[in-house]
Write an enzyme that holds these catalytic residues in place. Structure first.
Site, short mmCIF file in Angstrom:
data_model
loop_
_atom_site.label_atom_id
_atom_site.label_comp_id
_atom_site.label_asym_id
_atom_site.label_seq_id
_atom_site.Cartn_x
_atom_site.Cartn_y
_atom_site.Cartn_z
N HIS A 187 49.54 41.11 36.60
CA HIS A 187 49.38 42.43 36.00
C HIS A 187 50.61 42.91 35.23
CE1 HIS A 187 45.89 42.21 38.46
NE2 HIS A 187 46.41 42.67 39.57
N ASP A 257 40.37 41.65 37.13
CA ASP A 257 40.82 42.26 38.37
C ASP A 257 39.66 42.93 39.12
OD1 ASP A 257 42.66 42.86 40.36
OD2 ASP A 257 43.22 44.78 39.46
#
Length: 302
Positions: A187, A257
């Site tokens: 991320h 995600d």
């Protein structure tokens, strides 16, 4: 969005029917960061309400994941074991087995994991192990201890995946330069996109990517700007992701995600797919990000 669950301490963190993306993805596209949760009668949570975690995410089983990928035009995937299922990687292993070679995994292990178990995981379709250095997640391993483990990971073709707070790029990130295996940073290092690309944390992240063996997931455009919500395009996150793809074309990976646990809002997965048109604006860049880079790191057989 349907009701989360009859149980008040569970919350659904994904849309039942996300929008259809306008962007057509290249053949063999890979989502390198998702999770599977449950079903809880087969794969119970290790802890429903860990420290600072609040309500546990509602089940998000493999069948919903497979249906999502079909809807989005995604053909390959890497499933990451979540803290909710602790160190029992069976839920991911089950999804890998059902995925027909198109789904691989990232495990969670303890530092004292045996060599035999590491080899078993590698043989079952796991390509790496993940460690968290996040305040809201259970952990406690030092980066030096994790680096020491990479000697044993290397012997089994496993890489290291790490999730850390933005400011830890200066400490944990630097310690990971001693890793004996490739390192994948989740991320975008959880930088604060509102601070822009000149901020010291993002600059340090790019400094790490100058080192051999480092990769970054340009996932989380919806996470790294705490003020953004679905429908707003996540411009600050897209800007940083596009900069990474432009500067490090061979080291970037991407993922939805899903099912978006521990989030500020429920993203629309179709919107996240369409953002790829701005993150990797050429056909060549998109194919490298979604097809070639994942194949080089994860080694899909089909």
């Amino acid at each position: 969005m349907s009701p989360a669950s009859d149980a008040p301490d569970f919350v659904q963190t994904y849309l039942d029917t996300p929008s259809l993306p306008a962007l057509k993805l290249p053949a063999g596209s890979c989502d390198t960061h998702v999770h599977v949760l449950g079903p809880l009668d087969r794969f119970p949570y290790a802890q429903a309400n860990g420290p600072k975690r609040g309500p546990a995410p509602a089940p998000a089983p493999k069948e919903r994941l497979f249906a999502l990928h079909q809807r989005m035009g995604i053909e390959r995937c890497v499933i990451v074991q979540t803290v909710n299922h602790g160190y029992d990687n069976g839920v991911v292993e089950d999804a890998i087995e059902a995925g027909g070679g198109r789904y691989l995994g990232i495990a969670r292990v303890t530092l004292d994991v045996t060599d035999r178990e590491l080899q078993r995981l590698a043989d079952r379709g796991f390509r790496g192990v993940r460690f968290n250095f996040m305040r809201h997640l259970v952990g406690g391993e030092s980066p030096q201890e994790v680096v020491a483990l990479t000697e044993r990971l290397a012997a089994r073709g496993l890489h290291l995946q790490v999730h850390f707070e933005s400011e830890l790029v200066h400490t944990v990130g630097q310690a990971l330069r001693a890793s004996r295996v490739p390192v994948v940073i989740d991320h975008m290092g959880r930088v604060d996109a509102r601070l822009g690309e000149s901020h010291t944390d993002f600059q340090a992240l790019m400094g790490l990517l100058e080192q051999p063996g480092f990769h970054v997931k340009v996932s989380g455009i919806d996470r790294i700007d705490a003020t953004c919500r679905a429908g707003q395009g996540y411009p600050a996150g897209v800007l940083l992701a596009a900069r990474l793809v432009e500067r490090f074309p061979d080291q970037c990976l991407w993922g939805l995600d899903w099912p978006h646990p521990n989030h500020t809002h429920v993203p629309d997965d179709g919107e996240l797919v369409d953002a790829l048109a701005r993150i990797a604006p050429s056909a060549a860049a998109l194919e490298k990000l979604l097809v070639h880079n994942p194949q080089a790191l994860y080694r899909f057989a089909v």
